[in-house]
Design a protein around this motif. Sequence first.
Motif, short mmCIF file in Angstrom:
data_model
loop_
_atom_site.label_atom_id
_atom_site.label_comp_id
_atom_site.label_asym_id
_atom_site.label_seq_id
_atom_site.Cartn_x
_atom_site.Cartn_y
_atom_site.Cartn_z
N ILE A 15 0.86 -1.18 0.00
CA ILE A 15 0.00 0.00 0.00
C ILE A 15 0.90 1.23 0.00
O ILE A 15 2.04 1.18 0.44
CB ILE A 15 -0.95 0.03 1.21
CG1 ILE A 15 -0.17 -0.02 2.51
CG2 ILE A 15 -1.93 -1.13 1.17
CD1 ILE A 15 -1.03 0.18 3.74
N GLY A 16 0.39 2.30 -0.52
CA GLY A 16 1.17 3.53 -0.58
C GLY A 16 1.47 3.91 -2.01
O GLY A 16 1.04 3.26 -2.97
N PRO A 17 2.25 4.97 -2.20
CA PRO A 17 2.55 5.44 -3.55
C PRO A 17 3.50 4.51 -4.28
O PRO A 17 4.27 3.77 -3.66
CB PRO A 17 3.19 6.81 -3.31
CG PRO A 17 3.76 6.73 -1.93
CD PRO A 17 2.83 5.83 -1.17
N ASP A 18 3.45 4.55 -5.59
CA ASP A 18 4.32 3.74 -6.43
C ASP A 18 5.74 4.29 -6.35
O ASP A 18 5.98 5.47 -6.63
CB ASP A 18 3.83 3.76 -7.87
CG ASP A 18 4.60 2.80 -8.76
OD1 ASP A 18 5.44 2.05 -8.25
OD2 ASP A 18 4.34 2.81 -9.98
N VAL A 19 6.70 3.47 -6.00
CA VAL A 19 8.07 3.94 -5.84
C VAL A 19 8.81 4.00 -7.17
O VAL A 19 9.88 4.60 -7.25
CB VAL A 19 8.86 3.06 -4.85
CG1 VAL A 19 8.29 3.17 -3.46
CG2 VAL A 19 8.90 1.62 -5.31
N ASP A 20 8.28 3.40 -8.23
CA ASP A 20 8.94 3.38 -9.52
C ASP A 20 8.48 4.51 -10.45
O ASP A 20 8.98 4.61 -11.56
CB ASP A 20 8.70 2.04 -10.22
CG ASP A 20 9.35 0.89 -9.48
OD1 ASP A 20 10.39 1.13 -8.83
OD2 ASP A 20 8.81 -0.22 -9.55
N VAL A 21 7.56 5.33 -10.00
CA VAL A 21 7.04 6.39 -10.85
C VAL A 21 8.11 7.47 -11.07
O VAL A 21 8.90 7.77 -10.18
CB VAL A 21 5.74 6.99 -10.25
CG1 VAL A 21 6.02 7.79 -9.00
CG2 VAL A 21 5.03 7.85 -11.27
#
Length: 71
Positions: free
Chosen positions: A57-63
């Motif tokens: 859960i949480g924001p995408d770290v690869d964006v």
Amino acid sequence: MACKSCSTIDVYTVAHPGSINTEISIAPACTSCHSTKHLAEWDGLTCPHCQMNMRAIGPDVDVVKSRFKYW
């Protein structure tokens, strides 16, 4: 690594075979139950308590983030 006895996760330093560093030649022990027998590599996806797959859960770290901010 994850301890199968007390279900805790911690980071341990393990020497590679044939390494010249002899300071970390001692087997790692769990910081909670101090057992060396129950430590295993953790895959990062399996919950150590219930052995089910965890959901991220949480924001995408690869964006790709923009360097410019529009105010």
